[in-house]
Motif scaffolding. Structure first.
Motif, short mmCIF file in Angstrom:
data_model
loop_
_atom_site.label_atom_id
_atom_site.label_comp_id
_atom_site.label_asym_id
_atom_site.label_seq_id
_atom_site.Cartn_x
_atom_site.Cartn_y
_atom_site.Cartn_z
N GLY A 49 -17.44 -13.19 41.70
CA GLY A 49 -16.35 -13.26 40.73
C GLY A 49 -15.07 -13.76 41.37
N TYR A 50 -14.79 -13.27 42.58
CA TYR A 50 -13.58 -13.71 43.27
C TYR A 50 -13.67 -15.19 43.62
CZ TYR A 50 -11.54 -9.05 43.78
OH TYR A 50 -10.95 -7.85 43.54
N PHE A 51 -14.85 -15.59 44.01
CA PHE A 51 -15.02 -17.01 44.35
C PHE A 51 -14.74 -17.88 43.12
CE2 PHE A 51 -17.61 -20.85 44.46
CZ PHE A 51 -17.17 -21.41 45.65
N ILE A 52 -15.32 -17.49 41.99
CA ILE A 52 -15.10 -18.27 40.77
C ILE A 52 -13.63 -18.24 40.38
CG2 ILE A 52 -15.61 -18.40 38.30
CD1 ILE A 52 -18.29 -17.07 38.93
N GLY A 56 -12.24 -21.65 40.82
CA GLY A 56 -12.53 -22.27 39.53
C GLY A 56 -13.90 -22.95 39.52
N HIS A 57 -14.57 -22.95 40.68
CA HIS A 57 -15.90 -23.56 40.74
C HIS A 57 -16.96 -22.60 40.21
CE1 HIS A 57 -14.38 -26.96 42.78
NE2 HIS A 57 -14.05 -26.31 43.86
N ILE A 62 -21.99 -19.88 35.77
CA ILE A 62 -22.09 -18.42 35.80
C ILE A 62 -21.76 -17.79 34.44
CG2 ILE A 62 -21.08 -16.35 36.82
CD1 ILE A 62 -22.88 -17.71 38.74
N VAL A 63 -20.78 -18.32 33.75
CA VAL A 63 -20.36 -17.67 32.51
C VAL A 63 -21.44 -17.70 31.44
CG1 VAL A 63 -18.68 -17.71 30.64
CG2 VAL A 63 -17.91 -17.94 32.99
N ARG C 225 -10.82 -23.10 30.74
CA ARG C 225 -10.72 -23.90 31.95
C ARG C 225 -9.55 -24.86 31.87
NH1 ARG C 225 -10.66 -22.68 36.16
NH2 ARG C 225 -10.17 -24.55 37.25
N THR C 226 -9.42 -25.49 30.70
CA THR C 226 -8.37 -26.49 30.57
C THR C 226 -7.00 -25.85 30.57
OG1 THR C 226 -9.18 -26.51 28.33
CG2 THR C 226 -9.28 -28.59 29.57
#
Ligand SMILES: Nc1ncnc2c1ncn2[C@@H]1O[C@H](COP(=O)(O)OP(=O)(O)OP(=O)(O)O)[C@@H](O)[C@H]1O
Ligand SMILES: [Mg+2]
Lengths: 238, 277, 236
Positions: A49-52, A56-57, A62-63, C225-226
């Protein structure tokens, strides 16, 4: 109402305490199982979760994936795992960890995403390294939402852990299944009451914790309810 | 001295925010980048501390190509102040100001003491030191932002519309404060705004930009006012509407300046030394 | 695979039984919750006892939500006088969960309607009733839809739990497969349950697109995201 009184009497009957099938022992098992599950789920989900949240990658994968996991019937997973690894505590742990991960994951990354971009931008502009941004800015500011995710997960896990005893995994489900077989209503209802009390206790505890971890400077600004609603999406199972 | 050499920046989306931009920013002076929204001011500013890396061209600080420097180290020796201050909401005022010195390894106690002194410098009462940013007014937050920008004693201070979000009265105060500060501290200030009056007030060198970071005119306020490069500049500085075309009108008590619509704009006094900006 | 081929009939019947239990709570909880949520939101802005009762209502929903479903299914018969193995127990139980979730969501969704928009709607002459239908409901619809999707997915999944009480649904494939030790049967149950949940979810998304065309137009610029890059642009 009579049944309810009988159930309450059952809960307080000293004869139902002590021994491997006492309310105390079974509650202990239930909590130990839930605690273990949450711990494993945290270890798996929080770094992801922290990585995402930080980069933002991986959000695009994952979602939807964790959305799909929410549709997974835990009872089915529990039984499927039990058939493969045998009855006992392993199957409930696996199934409940899968149940707990989406909420905690969402709590972790949405906690980061909810932080004002300008704050992170400024932190970077004054010369914080990515690591320092993570430790000093994102983790403390994201903590309330992470705890919110943990709160939902805990509620789901405590509730669903009642199913564990279906595959001889222990816990308070014992009273429900036994009562069901023997048509013992006070036992079934009484067992339910104990589970509900544990669930409410978890809600209360995490609710309190959630308030405590709001950084002082943030609390001064927004006395808002920081409960994470999107994360509470899966109804408590079991 | 900061020097841009044919710097371009194209964002991943395809937008060319800055196209072939060259400029020399002299040391110990205030350079103001002014232009309408989207003209690339922020992009240019953020390339100086490598928050954004140019797609082509080079930027040098005192003859050193910054692309060879580590971004984090570079940023710690350049002050940065942005609109809405960007303060860390969970740090107290004093800890916000002390952030950079502490990051750079200064002992906490010393960093805090030094930060207290900085609060004086930017005109903030020390009693605010232990408040959180959310407990300050917008103008106070902005002062904290300036103090934080100065904390590492940088030679360069980048300011991106730092006074854009405060009301006009507070803005005037902050502007005056900045002029005073600059007189004391003598930093190389790069200031972004889209308010031409602010640009003329603060800038030793004013750079008027059009879309794509295209320079329309560079010069001192005096030069630009007396000789706008083209109609765009003329209208941008308001010269065409007569806002800045002042005439002298004699009154029994002295001479006043009036604009083209006959409204009083100031009084005429003898020139002082160095007042030729 | 063999197992499925031989038991297609049973799977079909259980699927129908599953839908018969799962669909009513989804619809009922939505229909019941929106008015309650509207009321709770209304009361939130009043004073004294009314305001307090709004808080109490929302807290009640949280408490209701904290009750585990299996114990609830077990306890309900003694409270509403149904038989222990009556599917109605599951329907009622799941409806209660749906309500617990949707009331909060509706109250929040309606509360999130910009007060300026609400005022200007009043100013241009919408009456209270038509303002609700034409302004507040459509504007809070995205939030309501998101809540409904959550309710739908979890309801479909929770319906299986009734099987441990002997109430027929796709969950029966789990209990039966467990007793007879047929992993394929359990796997089938899982896959079909998930498929139903995701299909209903997809239908809801589709209905949302048809009924709320403006949402896509706005969210394209401001999706999760945007919105980051939009904010980034605001910063710079
Ligand atoms: N991160 C980004 N990704 C893509 N495009 C960007 C990004 N940042 C800026 N841009 C684009 O680059 C152009 C210049 O933006 P910039 O922020 O430098 O303008 P500005 O002069 O600072 O405007 P303002 O006065 O509104 O702050 C704009 O068209 C903007 O949309
Ligand atoms: Mg800008």
């Amino acid at each position: 109402m009579n049944l309810l009184l009988d159930a309450i009497r059952w809960v307080f009957d000293p004869a139902n305490y002590g021994g491997p099938n006492g309310i105390d022992t079974r509650s202990g098992e239930h909590l130990a199982l839930s605690g273990l599950v949450l711990l494993i789920a945290v270890v798996i989900a929080v770094p992801f979760g922290y990585f995402i949240g930080h980069t933002g990658h991986g959000r695009g994968i994952i979602v939807p994936l964790s959305g799909g996991v929410r549709a997974l019937p835990t009872l089915g997973l529990l039984i499927l795992v039990a058939l493969n690894v045998g009855i006992g505590v392993v199957a409930p742990v696996v199934a409940l960890v899968v149940l707990a991960i989406p909420s905690i994951l969402a709590g972790a990354y949405s906690g980061f995403e909810a932080i004002d971009r300008r704050v992170i931008d400024a932190a970077r502009a004054v010369g914080m390294t990515e690591w320092q941004i993570l430790i000093r800015v994102e983790i403390p500011l994201g903590l309330p939402l992470l705890i919110g995710g943990l709160r939902s997960a805990s509620l789901q896990v405590i509730a669903t852990a009642t199913l564990a005893d279906y595959v001889s995994g222990g816990g308070l489900g014992h009273f429900l299944f036994l009562g069901l077989q023997t048509n013992n209503y006070p036992e079934m209802l009484g067992g339910s009451i104990v589970v509900i009390v544990l669930a409410l206790a978890s809600e209360g505890l995490f609710g309190l914790l959630q308030r405590l971890v709001v950084p002082a400077g943030v609390a001064a600004r927004q006395p808002k309810d920081v409960r994470l609603r999107p994360v509470r999406s899966q109804t408590a199972l079991g | 001295m900061i020097e841009f050499r044919s710097v371009s920046k194209q964002f991943p989306g395809g937008t060319v925010a800055v196209n072939d931009f060259s400029l020399v920013i002299p040391s110990r002076k205030t350079t103001v980048l002014v232009g309408s929204s989207g003209s690339g001011k922020t992009t240019i500013l953020r390339m100086i501390n490598r928050m954004i890396d140019p797609t082509s061209g080079s930027i040098e600080i005192d003859g050193e190509d910054i692309s060879t420097l580590q971004p984090v180290k570079l940023r710690r020796r350049i002050g940065y102040v942005m609109q809405n201050s960007g303060l860390l909401p969970h740090f107290s005022v004093i800890d916000n100001v002390a952030t950079v010195p502490i990051l750079s390894g200064m002992p906490k106690k010393k960093a805090r003491e030094q930060s207290l002194a900085l609060l004086d410098t930017v005109g903030l009462d020390r009693s605010l030191a232990h408040r959180y940013p959310s407990q300050l007014s917008g103008g106070q937050q902005q002062r904290v932002g300036v103090a934080r920008g100065l904390a590492a004693n940088p030679n360069i201070l980048l300011m991106d519309e730092p006074f854009g979000a405060v009301d006009p009265i507070v803005r005037a105060e902050l502007q005056a404060e900045l002029i005073r500060l600059q007189r004391e501290l003598d930093k190389t200030v790069v200031f972004v705004t889209h308010d031409i009056d602010e640009a003329f007030l603060l800038g030793d060198q004013v750079v008027i930009l059009e879309t794509g970071g295209h320079i329309v005119q560079v010069g001192s306020p005096t030069e630009i006012l007396s000789d706008p490069a083209n109609d765009f500049v003329a209208s941008f500085i308001g010269a065409d509407k007569g806002k800045r075309a002042l005439t002298i009108r004699k009154t029994p008590r002295g001479e006043i300046l009036v604009d083209s619509e006959g409204r009083a704009a100031g009084v005429l006094v003898p020139a002082q030394d160095g007042a030729d900006r | 695979m063999n197992w499925i081929a031989n038991n297609l009939d049973q799977v079909g019947q259980l699927t129908l039984a599953h839908l018969a239990i799962a669909l009513p709570p989804i619809v009922l909880s939505f229909v019941i919750s929106v008015p309650i949520g509207w009321l709770a939101n209304r009361l939130r802005w009043s004073r004294g006892i009314l305001r307090w009762s709004s808080g109490a209502l929302l807290t009640l929903c949280v408490l209701l939500y904290a009750i585990p479903s299996f114990p609830l299914f077990v306890a309900l018969p003694s409270l509403i006088g149904t038989g222990l193995r009556d599917p109605v127990n599951v329907v009622v139980g799941l409806t209660l969960y749906g309500i617990a979730l949707m009331v909060r969501t509706s109250a929040d969704g309606l509360a999130a309607v910009d007060p300026d928009v609400r005022e200007s709607a009043t100013a241009v002459g919408f009456s209270g009733w038509s303002r609700f239908w034409r302004v507040e409901l459509p504007l809070s619809a995205p939030v309501l839809l998101a809540g409904l999707r959550v309710v739908a997915v979890s309801t479909v999944s929770l319906t299986t739990v009734g099987a441990v009480l002997g109430i027929s649904s796709l969950g029966t494939l789990f209990t039966d497969g467990f007793q007879r030790n047929i992993p394929a049967e359990i796997a089938t149950g899982i896959v079909v349950t998930m498929a139903i949940a995701l299909i209903i979810d997809a239908i809801l998304v589709l209905v949302g697109r048809l009924l709320l065309p403006w949402v896509r137009a706005t969210s394209r610029a401001g999706g999760p995201r945007t919105s980051r890059s939009v904010k980034q642009a605001v910063v710079t």
